[in-house]
Write a protein that holds these residues in place. Sequence first.
Motif, PDB file in Angstrom:
ATOM      1  N   THR A 149     -22.185 -13.632 -59.641  1.00  0.00           N
ATOM      2  CA  THR A 149     -23.581 -13.765 -59.197  1.00  0.00           C
ATOM      3  C   THR A 149     -23.672 -14.091 -57.700  1.00  0.00           C
ATOM      4  OG1 THR A 149     -23.553 -16.074 -59.946  1.00  0.00           O
ATOM      5  CG2 THR A 149     -24.406 -14.432 -61.481  1.00  0.00           C
ATOM      6  N   TRP A 151     -25.865 -15.676 -54.134  1.00  0.00           N
ATOM      7  CA  TRP A 151     -26.433 -16.993 -53.795  1.00  0.00           C
ATOM      8  C   TRP A 151     -27.952 -16.992 -53.727  1.00  0.00           C
ATOM      9  CZ3 TRP A 151     -29.186 -15.894 -49.504  1.00  0.00           C
ATOM     10  CH2 TRP A 151     -28.727 -14.838 -48.696  1.00  0.00           C
ATOM     11  N   ASN A 152     -28.594 -15.824 -53.650  1.00  0.00           N
ATOM     12  CA  ASN A 152     -30.018 -15.838 -53.279  1.00  0.00           C
ATOM     13  C   ASN A 152     -30.958 -16.213 -54.417  1.00  0.00           C
ATOM     14  OD1 ASN A 152     -29.596 -13.340 -54.536  1.00  0.00           O
ATOM     15  ND2 ASN A 152     -31.270 -12.396 -53.407  1.00  0.00           N
ATOM     16  N   LYS A 175     -18.548 -16.585 -62.530  1.00  0.00           N
ATOM     17  CA  LYS A 175     -18.052 -16.964 -61.191  1.00  0.00           C
ATOM     18  C   LYS A 175     -19.271 -16.893 -60.262  1.00  0.00           C
ATOM     19  CE  LYS A 175     -16.993 -15.725 -57.438  1.00  0.00           C
ATOM     20  NZ  LYS A 175     -17.575 -16.398 -56.239  1.00  0.00           N
ATOM     21  N   SER A 178     -20.187 -18.703 -53.822  1.00  0.00           N
ATOM     22  CA  SER A 178     -19.660 -19.930 -53.233  1.00  0.00           C
ATOM     23  C   SER A 178     -20.699 -20.650 -52.378  1.00  0.00           C
ATOM     24  CB  SER A 178     -18.423 -19.615 -52.391  1.00  0.00           C
ATOM     25  OG  SER A 178     -17.446 -19.023 -53.215  1.00  0.00           O
ATOM     26  N   GLY A 208     -14.681 -15.023 -53.768  1.00  0.00           N
ATOM     27  CA  GLY A 208     -14.798 -13.710 -54.393  1.00  0.00           C
ATOM     28  C   GLY A 208     -13.457 -13.019 -54.487  1.00  0.00           C
ATOM     29  N   THR A 227     -24.043  -8.938 -59.502  1.00  0.00           N
ATOM     30  CA  THR A 227     -25.152  -8.789 -58.562  1.00  0.00           C
ATOM     31  C   THR A 227     -24.665  -9.263 -57.207  1.00  0.00           C
ATOM     32  OG1 THR A 227     -26.772  -9.208 -60.296  1.00  0.00           O
ATOM     33  CG2 THR A 227     -27.543  -9.409 -58.042  1.00  0.00           C
ATOM     34  N   GLY A 228     -24.894  -8.429 -56.188  1.00  0.00           N
ATOM     35  CA  GLY A 228     -24.448  -8.797 -54.845  1.00  0.00           C
ATOM     36  C   GLY A 228     -24.544  -7.600 -53.927  1.00  0.00           C
ATOM     37  N   SER A 229     -23.684  -7.583 -52.935  1.00  0.00           N
ATOM     38  CA  SER A 229     -23.771  -6.552 -51.904  1.00  0.00           C
ATOM     39  C   SER A 229     -23.223  -5.217 -52.407  1.00  0.00           C
ATOM     40  CB  SER A 229     -22.965  -6.995 -50.683  1.00  0.00           C
ATOM     41  OG  SER A 229     -21.618  -7.164 -51.064  1.00  0.00           O
ATOM     42  N   MET A 251     -27.456  -4.224 -56.620  1.00  0.00           N
ATOM     43  CA  MET A 251     -27.020  -4.408 -55.233  1.00  0.00           C
ATOM     44  C   MET A 251     -28.201  -4.383 -54.258  1.00  0.00           C
ATOM     45  SD  MET A 251     -23.543  -2.200 -55.729  1.00  0.00           S
ATOM     46  CE  MET A 251     -24.365  -0.786 -56.409  1.00  0.00           C
ATOM     47  N   CYS A 284     -33.274  -9.269 -52.784  1.00  0.00           N
ATOM     48  CA  CYS A 284     -32.892  -7.854 -52.851  1.00  0.00           C
ATOM     49  C   CYS A 284     -34.147  -6.986 -52.899  1.00  0.00           C
ATOM     50  CB  CYS A 284     -32.020  -7.600 -54.069  1.00  0.00           C
ATOM     51  SG  CYS A 284     -32.756  -8.226 -55.573  1.00  0.00           S
ATOM     52  N   GLU A 385     -29.615  -2.474 -45.056  1.00  0.00           N
ATOM     53  CA  GLU A 385     -30.165  -3.754 -45.506  1.00  0.00           C
ATOM     54  C   GLU A 385     -29.780  -4.862 -44.519  1.00  0.00           C
ATOM     55  OE1 GLU A 385     -28.375  -5.860 -48.888  1.00  0.00           O
ATOM     56  OE2 GLU A 385     -30.370  -6.026 -49.748  1.00  0.00           O
ATOM     57  N   PHE A 452     -35.311  -4.975 -65.287  1.00  0.00           N
ATOM     58  CA  PHE A 452     -35.124  -5.103 -63.839  1.00  0.00           C
ATOM     59  C   PHE A 452     -33.956  -4.225 -63.417  1.00  0.00           C
ATOM     60  CE2 PHE A 452     -33.050  -6.766 -60.124  1.00  0.00           C
ATOM     61  CZ  PHE A 452     -34.078  -7.223 -59.310  1.00  0.00           C
TER      62      PHE A 452
HETATM   63  P1  NAP Z   1     -21.683 -10.584 -52.161  1.00  0.00           P
HETATM   64  O1  NAP Z   1     -21.051 -11.056 -50.917  1.00  0.00           O
HETATM   65  O2  NAP Z   1     -21.410  -9.213 -52.614  1.00  0.00           O
HETATM   66  O3  NAP Z   1     -21.245 -11.644 -53.286  1.00  0.00           O
HETATM   67  C1  NAP Z   1     -21.739 -11.557 -54.603  1.00  0.00           C
HETATM   68  C2  NAP Z   1     -20.738 -12.228 -55.535  1.00  0.00           C
HETATM   69  O4  NAP Z   1     -19.536 -11.462 -55.550  1.00  0.00           O
HETATM   70  C3  NAP Z   1     -20.336 -13.637 -55.100  1.00  0.00           C
HETATM   71  O5  NAP Z   1     -20.128 -14.439 -56.224  1.00  0.00           O
HETATM   72  C4  NAP Z   1     -19.029 -13.379 -54.367  1.00  0.00           C
HETATM   73  O6  NAP Z   1     -18.193 -14.515 -54.297  1.00  0.00           O
HETATM   74  C5  NAP Z   1     -18.433 -12.312 -55.264  1.00  0.00           C
HETATM   75  N1  NAP Z   1     -17.376 -11.515 -54.639  1.00  0.00           N
HETATM   76  C6  NAP Z   1     -17.171 -11.269 -53.319  1.00  0.00           C
HETATM   77  N2  NAP Z   1     -16.066 -10.492 -53.150  1.00  0.00           N
HETATM   78  C7  NAP Z   1     -15.574 -10.242 -54.401  1.00  0.00           C
HETATM   79  C8  NAP Z   1     -14.445  -9.519 -54.890  1.00  0.00           C
HETATM   80  N3  NAP Z   1     -13.607  -8.890 -54.071  1.00  0.00           N
HETATM   81  N4  NAP Z   1     -14.232  -9.482 -56.227  1.00  0.00           N
HETATM   82  C9  NAP Z   1     -15.084 -10.098 -57.075  1.00  0.00           C
HETATM   83  N5  NAP Z   1     -16.156 -10.826 -56.665  1.00  0.00           N
HETATM   84  C10 NAP Z   1     -16.402 -10.887 -55.339  1.00  0.00           C
HETATM   85  O7  NAP Z   1     -23.279 -10.743 -52.108  1.00  0.00           O
HETATM   86  P2  NAP Z   1     -24.133 -12.000 -51.641  1.00  0.00           P
HETATM   87  O8  NAP Z   1     -24.007 -12.128 -50.170  1.00  0.00           O
HETATM   88  O9  NAP Z   1     -23.797 -13.181 -52.499  1.00  0.00           O
HETATM   89  O10 NAP Z   1     -25.619 -11.553 -52.035  1.00  0.00           O
HETATM   90  C11 NAP Z   1     -26.424 -10.789 -51.208  1.00  0.00           C
HETATM   91  C12 NAP Z   1     -26.481  -9.355 -51.690  1.00  0.00           C
HETATM   92  O11 NAP Z   1     -26.859  -9.344 -53.055  1.00  0.00           O
HETATM   93  C13 NAP Z   1     -27.521  -8.507 -50.980  1.00  0.00           C
HETATM   94  O12 NAP Z   1     -26.984  -7.260 -50.686  1.00  0.00           O
HETATM   95  C14 NAP Z   1     -28.640  -8.381 -52.011  1.00  0.00           C
HETATM   96  O13 NAP Z   1     -29.441  -7.238 -51.876  1.00  0.00           O
HETATM   97  C15 NAP Z   1     -27.872  -8.376 -53.270  1.00  0.00           C
HETATM   98  N6  NAP Z   1     -28.703  -8.765 -54.409  1.00  0.00           N
HETATM   99  C16 NAP Z   1     -29.080  -7.794 -55.287  1.00  0.00           C
HETATM  100  C17 NAP Z   1     -29.904  -8.113 -56.360  1.00  0.00           C
HETATM  101  C18 NAP Z   1     -30.315  -7.068 -57.345  1.00  0.00           C
HETATM  102  O14 NAP Z   1     -30.674  -7.418 -58.461  1.00  0.00           O
HETATM  103  N7  NAP Z   1     -30.282  -5.796 -56.990  1.00  0.00           N
HETATM  104  C19 NAP Z   1     -30.339  -9.426 -56.536  1.00  0.00           C
HETATM  105  C20 NAP Z   1     -29.931 -10.389 -55.617  1.00  0.00           C
HETATM  106  C21 NAP Z   1     -29.098 -10.044 -54.556  1.00  0.00           C
HETATM  107  P3  NAP Z   1     -18.260 -15.486 -52.993  1.00  0.00           P
HETATM  108  O15 NAP Z   1     -19.637 -16.023 -52.964  1.00  0.00           O
HETATM  109  O16 NAP Z   1     -17.242 -16.496 -53.296  1.00  0.00           O
HETATM  110  O17 NAP Z   1     -17.959 -14.613 -51.816  1.00  0.00           O
END
Ligand code: NAP
Length: 485
Positions: A149, A151-152, A175, A178, A208, A227-229, A251, A284, A385, A452
């Motif tokens: 998941t 952080w946002n 997980k 952080s 991550g 959910t993330g980048s 993403m 997001c 983005e 969603f």
């Molecule tokens: P992120 O850097 O991709 O991190 C998301 C999660 O993935 C964190 O728990 C991170 O851990 C983990 N992670 C990072 N590298 C990894 C790897 N190599 N293997 C497995 N897990 C790994 O994203 P973020 O900065 O937390 O969130 C912002 C992004 O999320 C934006 O792009 C936003 O648009 C997107 N988002 C999308 C939605 C949706 O529903 N579409 C909703 C909310 C946010 P660490 O924190 O320890 O690095």
Amino acid sequence: MPQVYRNLIAGEWVECASKKTFPNVNPANTDEVLGHFQASGAEEVNTACAEAAKAQATWAALPAPRRGEYLFKAAELIESRLDSIAEDMTREEGKTLPEAKGEVKRAVNIFRYFGGEGARSFSYQIPSERPNVFCYMMRKPLGVVGLITPWNFPSAIPAWKMAPALVAGNTVVIKPASLAPLSPYRLVEALVEAGIPGGVVNYVTGSGGGAGNALVEHPAIRAVSFTGSCDVGNRLHEKLAGRKVRVQLEMGGKNPTIVLKDADLDYAADILINGAFFSTGQKCTACSRAIIEKDIYKPLVEKLVAKTKALKVGNGVEPGIQIGPAVDESQLDTDLKYIEIARKEGAILLCGGNRLTGGIYDKGFFVEPTIFDKVKPEMRIAQEEVFGPVLGLMVANDFEEAMRLANGVQFGLSASIVSRDLTRVHQFINGIEAGLITINLPTAGVEYQLPFGGTKESSFGMREQGPLALEFYTESRTVYLKYTQ
Ligand code: NAP
């Protein structure tokens, strides 16, 4: 001394083998450390996955309404602590206190909604072609699922992954991000206090690349909900493609709001401000492109800029603050980098554009809400983005051009239109390339009881939230039963 928070593995709160921790720092006041979390690696994740696998059959054997009761109980506990959990969230993530309270309430609603799903239809019956044959589909859990998941939305997103996974009979290893591990910790803590059996929920913090990577690599995992980048999501997708592990990726976005010439200008300006700047643009679903019909461009932009300049930026725990800080220095640098890129590409800065300094601002990562005029579709500010409070304005000669501009990006998460013209609104609904479509509402602000997710590069896999969420966490079984011989 800030508290040390532990992992939850097999029902026990445990430290990681290395005894290493990492700090959880307040982005509005970097002098404040909320706590230290376990810097776990593969060893802890592997144990958590093994324990989740051991617990799964017994958990799945419990009738689904009974599984739902744990979610109801946890919801009650979270609700009773809503104010303090929300304050922790503001302090770890930066969003304002009212936003944090709204999010914790949403997590409560999600737990209750999926608690109720335990007693609703998991299957359906279909008529057979043959006499005396009774046919139906039923759902089975996948097994152990890995949840990663961001952080946002540190309460809502862990809640909307854990709750459907659990009620469907899976065991989970989560997980969390952080940068905001305390809010999900509070949900897990409530589940433990609700009496959920050991091993059913496992919570492991760590980087991550370390803990996250170990989770997706573990052979016991049957599905990963991420959910993330886009960068990380796409890498996980590639990594898992060969293993027949089910993957759900939510993403990034580059979400547009189209404003047509019949719109009420004050109303439209408020919609744009809400979508672009609330939660510091770190949603997001945040609006980062305003596409405005030329007839109203000038008067709307004047109102928008005046209202934006009046926004109060500061520490989200203070009453009256509307915009909090960027979540950390790296996100602040990203915001400022894109502002610089936009300037260099020829966009015209109308307001904002700077890091805020002096007084309390020096303790945190504050950036001014920023608007750029004369944004062209080929500019990076129109395509990539930012994930910060930066809005680009584009002019459209007519509705058709507005739609072309809105759809001219790789993303497709959310999109909105401000108009009272029913024909245009329906054409927008049919033609817009987005998974979440809003009319006379901001691009952000979705409800827990509806599906969603986005389209194009924003999302991959099945939907989250609402009734569709259970599809990802279950596999169907089809039964043909002849009741005569
Ligand atoms: P992120 O850097 O991709 O991190 C998301 C999660 O993935 C964190 O728990 C991170 O851990 C983990 N992670 C990072 N590298 C990894 C790897 N190599 N293997 C497995 N897990 C790994 O994203 P973020 O900065 O937390 O969130 C912002 C992004 O999320 C934006 O792009 C936003 O648009 C997107 N988002 C999308 C939605 C949706 O529903 N579409 C909703 C909310 C946010 P660490 O924190 O320890 O690095």
